[in-house]
Design a protein around this motif. Structure first.
Motif, PDB file in Angstrom:
ATOM      1  N   ARG A 262       0.987  -1.318   0.143  1.00 39.16           N
ATOM      2  CA  ARG A 262       0.057  -0.002   0.102  1.00 39.16           C
ATOM      3  C   ARG A 262       0.971   1.230  -0.135  1.00 39.16           C
ATOM      4  O   ARG A 262       1.868   1.156   0.601  1.00 39.16           O
ATOM      5  CB  ARG A 262      -0.946  -0.121   1.227  1.00 39.16           C
ATOM      6  CG  ARG A 262      -1.748   0.877   1.270  1.00 39.16           C
ATOM      7  CD  ARG A 262      -2.738   0.956   2.453  1.00 39.16           C
ATOM      8  NE  ARG A 262      -3.487   2.163   2.971  1.00 39.16           N
ATOM      9  CZ  ARG A 262      -3.923   2.324   3.871  1.00 39.16           C
ATOM     10  NH1 ARG A 262      -3.810   1.363   5.009  1.00 39.16           N
ATOM     11  NH2 ARG A 262      -4.740   3.568   4.216  1.00 39.16           N
TER      12      ARG A 262
ATOM     13  N   GLN B 185       0.551   5.687   0.465  1.00 36.45           N
ATOM     14  CA  GLN B 185      -0.410   6.786   0.764  1.00 36.45           C
ATOM     15  C   GLN B 185       1.023   8.079   0.433  1.00 36.45           C
ATOM     16  O   GLN B 185       1.971   7.990   0.910  1.00 36.45           O
ATOM     17  CB  GLN B 185      -0.662   6.952   1.843  1.00 36.45           C
ATOM     18  CG  GLN B 185      -1.569   5.880   2.511  1.00 36.45           C
ATOM     19  CD  GLN B 185      -2.206   5.997   3.791  1.00 36.45           C
ATOM     20  OE1 GLN B 185      -1.197   6.028   4.822  1.00 36.45           O
ATOM     21  NE2 GLN B 185      -3.389   5.912   4.359  1.00 36.45           N
ATOM     22  N   ASP B 186       0.231   8.750  -0.682  1.00 38.98           N
ATOM     23  CA  ASP B 186       1.418   9.795  -1.064  1.00 38.98           C
ATOM     24  C   ASP B 186       0.634  11.160  -0.914  1.00 38.98           C
ATOM     25  O   ASP B 186      -0.459  11.569  -1.536  1.00 38.98           O
ATOM     26  CB  ASP B 186       1.563   9.854  -2.412  1.00 38.98           C
ATOM     27  CG  ASP B 186       2.580  10.752  -2.948  1.00 38.98           C
ATOM     28  OD1 ASP B 186       3.152  11.637  -2.324  1.00 38.98           O
ATOM     29  OD2 ASP B 186       2.990  10.488  -3.954  1.00 38.98           O
ATOM     30  N   SER B 187       1.236  11.967   0.168  1.00 39.18           N
ATOM     31  CA  SER B 187       0.605  13.552   0.464  1.00 39.18           C
ATOM     32  C   SER B 187       1.637  14.382   0.133  1.00 39.18           C
ATOM     33  O   SER B 187       1.596  15.467   0.188  1.00 39.18           O
ATOM     34  CB  SER B 187       0.174  13.591   1.823  1.00 39.18           C
ATOM     35  OG  SER B 187       1.063  13.478   2.645  1.00 39.18           O
TER      36      SER B 187
END
Length: 100
Positions: free
Chosen positions: A32, A34-36
C-alpha cells in the motif's frame, strides 16, 4: 519493471504498488502507498510525505514494514529503505539495502 544495480555493493529495486521484487537476499512486496507529497510544479505550505507499507521476507522470515519519504530522522535500520518515488496514481518506488 524491476531494476537491479550494484553500486558499492548496494542493491536497489524499483516497484509499483502490488509488485514484488528481489533486493539482494530479500523479497519486497509493495502492499500500500499513501502519498501526500506536494507535486513538483505546485507551491504548497507543507512538503508532505509518502508512506509505503511493504512485506519483506528474508531467510524464511516475513516482516511488515512502514517506510517513509522523506526518511524520518534517526529511523531504525530495517535492512531496507525507501530511496525515492515518482509522482502519480501508480508511483514507482525505489528501495535500497544501502544504509545511510
Amino acid at each position: 519493471m524491476i531494476a537491479l544495480s550494484a553500486a558499492a555493493s548496494a542493491a536497489s529495486v524499483t516497484l509499483q504498488p502490488g509488485q514484488t521484487g528481489q533486493l539482494a537476499d530479500k523479497k519486497i512486496t509493495v502492499l500500500r502507498v499513501q502519498d501526500s507529497r506536494c507535486a513538483p510544479d505546485v507551491q504548497c505550505i507543507r512538503a508532505g510525505e509518502l508512506v509505503a507499507k511493504v512485506l519483506m521476507s528474508e531467510q524464511g522470515r516475513c516482516r511488515f514494514l512502514t517506510l517513509q519519504l522523506p526518511e524520518e530522522k534517526n529511523a531504525e535500520w530495517r535492512g531496507v529503505r525507501l530511496e525515492q518515488a515518482t509522482f502519480g496514481k501508480q508511483p514507482r518506488l525505489t528501495f535500497t539495502d544501502e544504509q545511510r
